[in-house]
Design an enzyme around this catalytic site. Sequence first.
Site, PDB file in Angstrom:
ATOM      1  N   GLY A  44       0.807  -1.209   0.000  1.00 51.71           N
ATOM      2  CA  GLY A  44       0.000   0.000   0.000  1.00 51.71           C
ATOM      3  C   GLY A  44       0.841   1.259   0.000  1.00 51.71           C
ATOM      4  O   GLY A  44       2.049   1.237  -0.302  1.00 51.71           O
ATOM      5  N   ASN A  45       0.225   2.360   0.365  1.00 54.47           N
ATOM      6  CA  ASN A  45       0.926   3.639   0.374  1.00 54.47           C
ATOM      7  C   ASN A  45       1.803   3.820   1.599  1.00 54.47           C
ATOM      8  O   ASN A  45       2.694   4.677   1.596  1.00 54.47           O
ATOM      9  CB  ASN A  45      -0.096   4.785   0.317  1.00 54.47           C
ATOM     10  CG  ASN A  45      -0.803   4.861  -1.015  1.00 54.47           C
ATOM     11  OD1 ASN A  45      -0.184   5.063  -2.042  1.00 54.47           O
ATOM     12  ND2 ASN A  45      -2.127   4.699  -1.000  1.00 54.47           N
ATOM     13  N   LYS A  84       2.282  -5.512   3.421  1.00 54.51           N
ATOM     14  CA  LYS A  84       1.747  -6.610   4.213  1.00 54.51           C
ATOM     15  C   LYS A  84       1.927  -7.904   3.427  1.00 54.51           C
ATOM     16  O   LYS A  84       1.732  -7.913   2.209  1.00 54.51           O
ATOM     17  CB  LYS A  84       0.275  -6.360   4.543  1.00 54.51           C
ATOM     18  CG  LYS A  84       0.066  -5.116   5.398  1.00 54.51           C
ATOM     19  CD  LYS A  84      -1.375  -4.702   5.501  1.00 54.51           C
ATOM     20  CE  LYS A  84      -1.837  -3.961   4.263  1.00 54.51           C
ATOM     21  NZ  LYS A  84      -1.220  -2.639   4.081  1.00 54.51           N
ATOM     22  N   ARG A 131       2.449   0.750   4.078  1.00 48.56           N
ATOM     23  CA  ARG A 131       3.054  -0.497   4.542  1.00 48.56           C
ATOM     24  C   ARG A 131       2.982  -1.581   3.484  1.00 48.56           C
ATOM     25  O   ARG A 131       2.127  -1.556   2.601  1.00 48.56           O
ATOM     26  CB  ARG A 131       2.335  -1.010   5.798  1.00 48.56           C
ATOM     27  CG  ARG A 131       2.441  -0.136   7.022  1.00 48.56           C
ATOM     28  CD  ARG A 131       1.881  -0.836   8.238  1.00 48.56           C
ATOM     29  NE  ARG A 131       0.480  -1.230   8.047  1.00 48.56           N
ATOM     30  CZ  ARG A 131      -0.151  -2.131   8.792  1.00 48.56           C
ATOM     31  NH1 ARG A 131       0.492  -2.763   9.759  1.00 48.56           N
ATOM     32  NH2 ARG A 131      -1.420  -2.426   8.573  1.00 48.56           N
ATOM     33  N   SER A 149      -5.072  -1.539  -8.424  1.00 50.08           N
ATOM     34  CA  SER A 149      -5.082  -2.997  -8.275  1.00 50.08           C
ATOM     35  C   SER A 149      -5.563  -3.422  -6.897  1.00 50.08           C
ATOM     36  O   SER A 149      -6.179  -4.485  -6.747  1.00 50.08           O
ATOM     37  CB  SER A 149      -3.694  -3.572  -8.551  1.00 50.08           C
ATOM     38  OG  SER A 149      -2.740  -3.077  -7.632  1.00 50.08           O
ATOM     39  N   ASP A 150      -5.306  -2.612  -5.867  1.00 40.76           N
ATOM     40  CA  ASP A 150      -5.788  -2.972  -4.535  1.00 40.76           C
ATOM     41  C   ASP A 150      -7.309  -2.951  -4.473  1.00 40.76           C
ATOM     42  O   ASP A 150      -7.929  -3.817  -3.850  1.00 40.76           O
ATOM     43  CB  ASP A 150      -5.183  -2.057  -3.470  1.00 40.76           C
ATOM     44  CG  ASP A 150      -5.495  -0.578  -3.698  1.00 40.76           C
ATOM     45  OD1 ASP A 150      -5.756  -0.183  -4.854  1.00 40.76           O
ATOM     46  OD2 ASP A 150      -5.448   0.184  -2.719  1.00 40.76           O
TER      47      ASP A 150
END
Length: 254
Positions: A9-10, A14, A12, A104-105
């Site tokens: 993500g922007n 994961k 972190r 895409s997320d």
Amino acid sequence: MTLLALDVGNTRLKWALYDAPRVGGRLLAHGAQFLENIEKLAEGDWSGLPAPTRVLGCIVAGDAVKRRVEEQLEQWDVTPQWVVSSAAEAGLSNGYDHPARLGSDRWVAMIGARQRLLQQGPARPCVVVMVGTAVTVEAIDSAGRFLGGIILPGHGIMLRALESGTAGLHVPTGEVRDFPTNTSDALTSGGTFAIAGAVQRMWDNLRSHCGEDPICYMTGGAGWKMAPSMSTPCELVDSLIFDGLLEIAHKRFD
């Protein structure tokens, strides 16, 4: 066949290692790392992991971060695949004007939500909420078509914008109150109500369009903060993006 799933993500990265590339695969290990510490993964969190058979991920952080992640994966003889939004995949069709431009997320989370919905019962409309640095609210009809979605600032961005754009306004931590009577509570409640109101509006739009009550799933790092303040009943699902990656992996690899 093991799968290392990545959600970059922007803020972190994961990750989760599963014993099989499908929904229901057993979770072997998982963790998270802030983007500034990506270089620590190979010799840190990932140093004791068995080599994954496949690596599948989604990334919104940009090409520079992607290259840094791929450098950490070089310890294993496996080439990562990165999900790019498409016209259709894993039972979901994409109604975006330019499907590949959809984050895409967002796409992966919707695939995870659709899969979860069908596991729970008959098909019905679905609202998917991701609460992170930004907030996205997506609408999917009962046939599995993504109709469209909205993007708004996350809570932190809203507060920082007010602090930087309003003279003398500082942003201490407040509480969510129905009727705030101090500035801290007013700011915290305002950001929370803005997100809750956006979700309610999308839920209403989808209900009107489809003629039945949608189900609502909420995910993202700040989802647990928002969930108690929602006017729309939402099921909080921490693993929605990983569920989507597992479903995509099942279609691609299994």
